[in-house]
Design an enzyme around this catalytic site. Structure first.
Site, mmCIF file in Angstrom:
data_model
loop_
_atom_site.group_PDB
_atom_site.id
_atom_site.type_symbol
_atom_site.label_atom_id
_atom_site.label_comp_id
_atom_site.label_asym_id
_atom_site.label_seq_id
_atom_site.Cartn_x
_atom_site.Cartn_y
_atom_site.Cartn_z
ATOM 1 N N HIS A 263 0.403 -2.894 2.893
ATOM 2 C CA HIS A 263 0.249 -4.260 2.906
ATOM 3 C C HIS A 263 -0.345 -4.695 4.311
ATOM 4 C CE1 HIS A 263 1.957 -8.154 2.208
ATOM 5 N NE2 HIS A 263 3.284 -7.975 2.568
ATOM 6 N N HIS A 302 -6.757 -5.134 -4.392
ATOM 7 C CA HIS A 302 -5.711 -6.103 -4.334
ATOM 8 C C HIS A 302 -4.974 -6.310 -5.679
ATOM 9 C CE1 HIS A 302 -3.351 -9.800 -3.560
ATOM 10 N NE2 HIS A 302 -3.559 -9.249 -2.404
ATOM 11 N N ASP A 358 -8.013 -8.345 4.653
ATOM 12 C CA ASP A 358 -7.834 -7.403 5.926
ATOM 13 C C ASP A 358 -9.070 -6.718 6.084
ATOM 14 O OD1 ASP A 358 -5.390 -7.888 6.577
ATOM 15 O OD2 ASP A 358 -4.505 -6.440 5.169
HETATM 16 N N1 ACO Z 1 -9.915 2.357 -2.554
HETATM 17 C C1 ACO Z 1 -10.306 3.238 -3.359
HETATM 18 N N2 ACO Z 1 -9.691 3.181 -4.795
HETATM 19 C C2 ACO Z 1 -8.772 2.188 -4.855
HETATM 20 C C3 ACO Z 1 -8.395 1.277 -4.043
HETATM 21 C C4 ACO Z 1 -9.085 1.491 -2.756
HETATM 22 N N3 ACO Z 1 -8.958 0.687 -1.742
HETATM 23 N N4 ACO Z 1 -7.509 0.466 -4.398
HETATM 24 C C5 ACO Z 1 -7.449 1.009 -5.643
HETATM 25 N N5 ACO Z 1 -7.927 2.013 -5.911
HETATM 26 C C6 ACO Z 1 -8.216 2.476 -7.130
HETATM 27 C C7 ACO Z 1 -7.018 3.497 -7.417
HETATM 28 O O1 ACO Z 1 -7.104 4.710 -7.293
HETATM 29 C C8 ACO Z 1 -6.916 3.348 -8.971
HETATM 30 O O2 ACO Z 1 -7.828 4.041 -9.561
HETATM 31 P P1 ACO Z 1 -7.497 4.871 -10.999
HETATM 32 O O3 ACO Z 1 -7.212 4.030 -12.269
HETATM 33 O O4 ACO Z 1 -8.579 5.916 -11.169
HETATM 34 O O5 ACO Z 1 -6.483 5.831 -10.719
HETATM 35 C C9 ACO Z 1 -7.059 1.736 -9.442
HETATM 36 O O6 ACO Z 1 -8.129 1.456 -8.298
HETATM 37 C C10 ACO Z 1 -6.155 0.793 -9.282
HETATM 38 O O7 ACO Z 1 -5.255 0.993 -8.172
HETATM 39 P P2 ACO Z 1 -3.673 0.897 -7.716
HETATM 40 O O8 ACO Z 1 -3.271 1.621 -6.688
HETATM 41 O O9 ACO Z 1 -3.008 1.007 -9.101
HETATM 42 O O10 ACO Z 1 -3.674 -0.751 -7.423
HETATM 43 P P3 ACO Z 1 -2.427 -1.472 -6.786
HETATM 44 O O11 ACO Z 1 -2.363 -2.891 -7.583
HETATM 45 O O12 ACO Z 1 -1.079 -0.630 -7.137
HETATM 46 O O13 ACO Z 1 -2.680 -1.546 -5.400
HETATM 47 C C11 ACO Z 1 -3.419 -2.038 -3.088
HETATM 48 C C12 ACO Z 1 -3.254 -2.487 -4.680
HETATM 49 C C13 ACO Z 1 -2.023 -1.464 -2.771
HETATM 50 C C14 ACO Z 1 -3.898 -3.294 -2.331
HETATM 51 C C15 ACO Z 1 -4.672 -1.025 -3.201
HETATM 52 O O14 ACO Z 1 -5.764 -1.467 -3.648
HETATM 53 C C16 ACO Z 1 -4.832 -0.428 -1.956
HETATM 54 O O15 ACO Z 1 -4.266 0.665 -1.548
HETATM 55 N N6 ACO Z 1 -5.800 -1.030 -1.235
HETATM 56 C C17 ACO Z 1 -6.022 -0.478 0.059
HETATM 57 C C18 ACO Z 1 -5.050 -0.991 1.295
HETATM 58 C C19 ACO Z 1 -5.464 -2.426 1.660
HETATM 59 O O16 ACO Z 1 -6.373 -2.812 1.602
HETATM 60 N N7 ACO Z 1 -4.171 -3.257 1.227
HETATM 61 C C20 ACO Z 1 -4.352 -4.607 1.858
HETATM 62 C C21 ACO Z 1 -3.977 -5.458 0.570
HETATM 63 S S1 ACO Z 1 -4.031 -7.133 0.973
HETATM 64 C C22 ACO Z 1 -2.590 -7.640 1.929
HETATM 65 O O17 ACO Z 1 -1.563 -6.805 1.697
HETATM 66 C C23 ACO Z 1 -2.931 -8.543 2.613
#
Ligand code: ACO
Length: 422
Positions: A263, A302, A358
Site C-alpha cells: 500500500h 492496482h 507511487d
Molecule cells: N509486478 C508484476 N506482476 C504483478 C504486479 C506487479 N507490480 N502486480 C500484479 N501482478 C500480477 C500478479 O502476479 C498476477 O499475475 P497472475 O494472474 O499471473 O497470477 C496479476 O498481476 C494480478 O495480481 P494480483 O496480486 O491479484 O492483484 P491485486 O489486485 O491483488 O494487487 C497490488 C494489487 C497489491 C497493488 C499489486 O499490483 C502489487 O503488488 N503492486 C506492486 C506494489 C505497489 O505498487 N503497490 C501500490 C499500490 S497503489 C497504492 O497503494 C497507493
C-alpha cells in the site's frame, strides 16, 4: 429490462429477486432469504463495504473525482487545504469559509511539550519515522480524551481540525528525531506545505523560505493522495471507527495499514528496486525476473485501475518541474525505460499493469531531499483528510459495527487430549 438480479437456490428451488441500486445488490436482502449462506470474498475484490458520496473512481477508464471534481482540475487549480475542506464538508469553501478554515488549521499545529520531549525521547535512536508517527497519532488520543464523545458533531470537527493540523508537525518531529536534530516549532505564517518543509529543514535561519516550485509540488502530491475511496487504510479507518473508537486511534490504525509495502510503502520499494537494478543494461534481466514471478515491479499494478492511474500522469508532470530545480535523478532514466518496456510487453498488458501513483512520487521526494523512510509518512499527511472524511461520513450515517463472517475450514469437534498422551 428489470434493474434487478434473480438468484435461485438449487437445493430448494427458492428464487429471490434483488433490485440493483447504485450499481450493487444488497447482501442483506440475500441473507434474509438464504440464512447461513455467505458471500466468500477474501480481499473484498467484489464487495462494496459501504456507500459513500466522497470519491468517484472508475478504474477501467482512469477517472478519479473528489466530490465530483476531476483530480486533474483540483491538482492544477486548488490547494491541499482547500481539498481537505472539500473532502470533509462536501463543497468547495467560499472565500470567508476558506479564511476560517485556514485559521482553524493554522492554530492547531502545535503539539503538547510532553509529546515532543518525553514521548519522542523514548524511541530507539534509529526508530523508523513511520513507526514513530503511528504511535504519535495514537498518543494524541491520551491528550484529547474528549475525542471519545463521537456523537457531538462540533467535537468531531475539532478533532478533525487537530489531526489535519498536527500530522505534519508529528511527521517532521519523527524525522528530526530520527536524525538527531532538534525539533522545529510550526511557523503559522507559512502555508501548509511551506510550514512542513520549514519543520523538516530549518536550522538557524529566522524564517525558512522553501523553493516555491518544491512547495507547490509537495502541495500537489498531497492533493493526489488525499483520498482514494475504499483502499486498505481507509477501510481500516472505517472498520475501527465502526466500533466507536476515537478518531486518533482509528487514524493510527489506518496509518498502520498504510505502512505496508503493498500500500503506502510501495514508493519506498520503488526506489529500492531502481537502486537494485542500478543501470540501464540490467533492465531486461529484471523484467525477466518479474515475468517469472520472482519479484514484482513495484509502483505498477492496482486493484482498481485497469488503465493508467490518472494520478501517475500528474506526478510525472510534477517530476519534470521538480527536476528542473533540483537536477534530474539518475534513477529517472531507469524508471522511464521500465515504464516503456512494461507498456509494450504482453505480460503487463494482459494483466492491465500500469504505473500507479507511487511509481514516480519516490523519485520526486528523493530529489527534494526527503529520505526514503519518510515517503510513507508523506503519504500519511496526504491521506489524513480522506480517512477523516470517511470517518465523519460513517459517524453521520451511524453505520453498524463492521463484523464480517467466515467460511470455517478447520477440524470438526474433537476431544481434548491430555499432554502426556499426545
Ligand atoms: N509486478 C508484476 N506482476 C504483478 C504486479 C506487479 N507490480 N502486480 C500484479 N501482478 C500480477 C500478479 O502476479 C498476477 O499475475 P497472475 O494472474 O499471473 O497470477 C496479476 O498481476 C494480478 O495480481 P494480483 O496480486 O491479484 O492483484 P491485486 O489486485 O491483488 O494487487 C497490488 C494489487 C497489491 C497493488 C499489486 O499490483 C502489487 O503488488 N503492486 C506492486 C506494489 C505497489 O505498487 N503497490 C501500490 C499500490 S497503489 C497504492 O497503494 C497507493
Amino acid at each position: 429490462m428489470s434493474e434487478s438480479v434473480t438468484i435461485t437456490d438449487n437445493r430448494t428451488g427458492e428464487t429471490i429477486e434483488i433490485p440493483i441500486e447504485n450499481g450493487g445488490i444488497s447482501a442483506k436482502a440475500f441473507s434474509k432469504h438464504m440464512p447461513g449462506l455467505w458471500f466468500y470474498d477474501p480481499g473484498f475484490t467484489a464487495t462494496a463495504s459501504t456507500s459513500s458520496a466522497i470519491t468517484y473512481l472508475d478504474g477501467g477508464n482512469g477517472v478519479l473525482r473528489y466530490r465530483g471534481y476531476p483530480i486533474e482540475q483540483l491538482a492544477e487549480k486548488s490547494t491541499f487545504l482547500e481539498v481537505c475542506y472539500l473532502l470533509i464538508n462536501g463543497e468547495l469553501p467560499s472565500a470567508t469559509e476558506m479564511e476560517t478554515w485556514r485559521h482553524d488549521i493554522t492554530h492547531h499545529t502545535f503539539i503538547h511539550e510532553n509529546m515532543r520531549k518525553r514521548f519522542t525521547e523514548g524511541f530507539h535512536h534509529d526508530a523508523h519515522p513511520m513507526g514513530m508517527l503511528t504511535s504519535a497519532i495514537a498518543a494524541l488520543s491520551t491528550f484529547y480524551p474528549e475525542a471519545k464523545d463521537i456523537s457531538d458533531p462540533e467535537n468531531r470537527k475539532k478533532q478533525i481540525n487537530r489531526l489535519i493540523s498536527k500530522v505534519p508537525t508529528l511527521a517532521a518531529m519523527a524525522y528530526r528525531a530520527s536524525i538527531g536534530m532538534p525539533f522545529v516549532y510550526p511557523d503559522n505564517t507559512l502555508n501548509y506545505a511551506e510550514n512542513f518543509l520549514s519543520m523538516m529543514w530549518r536550522v538557524a535561519e529566522p524564517v525558512y523560505e522553501a523553493d516555491p516550485v518544491l512547495s507547490k509540488a509537495l502541495d500537489t502530491l498531497l492533493i493526489l493522495h488525499a483520498d482514494h475511496e475504499q483502499n486498505c487504510s481507509t477501510t481500516t479507518m472505517r472498520v475501527v471507527g465502526s466500533s466507536h473508537s476515537d478518531p486518533y486511534v482509528s487514524a493510527a490504525a489506518a496509518t498502520s495499514a498504510l505502512y505496508g509495502p503493498r500500500h503506502g510503502g510501495a514508493n519506498e520499494q520503488v526506489i529500492h528496486m531502481l537502486n537494485e537494478i542500478g543501470s540501464y543494461e540490467n533492465i531486461p534481466a529484471f523484467i525477466e525476473k518479474v515475468k517469472q514471478g520472482d519479484v514484482r515491479l513495484m509502483g505498477f499494478g492496482h486493484r482498481v485501475y485497469k488503465a493508467y492511474d490518472p494520478r501517475a500522469t500528474i506526478v510525472k508532470e510534477q517530476a519534470d518541474k521538480v527536476f528542473a530545480v533540483t537536477g534530474r535523478s539518475p534513477l529517472l532514466d531507469i524508471a522511464l525505460k521500465l515504464e516503456e518496456i512494461a507498456l509494450e510487453d504482453d505480460y503487463f498488458k494482459s494483466r492491465n499493469l500500469y504505473p500507479n501513483v507511487d511509481f514516480y512520487t519516490g523519485l520526486i521526494y528523493q530529489s527534494m531531499g526527503i529520505p526514503m523512510d519518510m515517503f510513507t509518512v508523506m503519504f500519511t499527511i496526504g491521506r489524513m483528510p480522506g480517512w477523516l472524511s470517511h470517518w465523519e461520513e460513517l459517524m453521520v450515517e451511524e453505520q453498524r459495527i463492521a463484523r464480517p463472517r467466515q467460511l470455517y475450514t478447520g477440524p470438526d469437534e474433537r476431544d481434548y487430549v491430555d499432554i502426556a498422551s499426545r
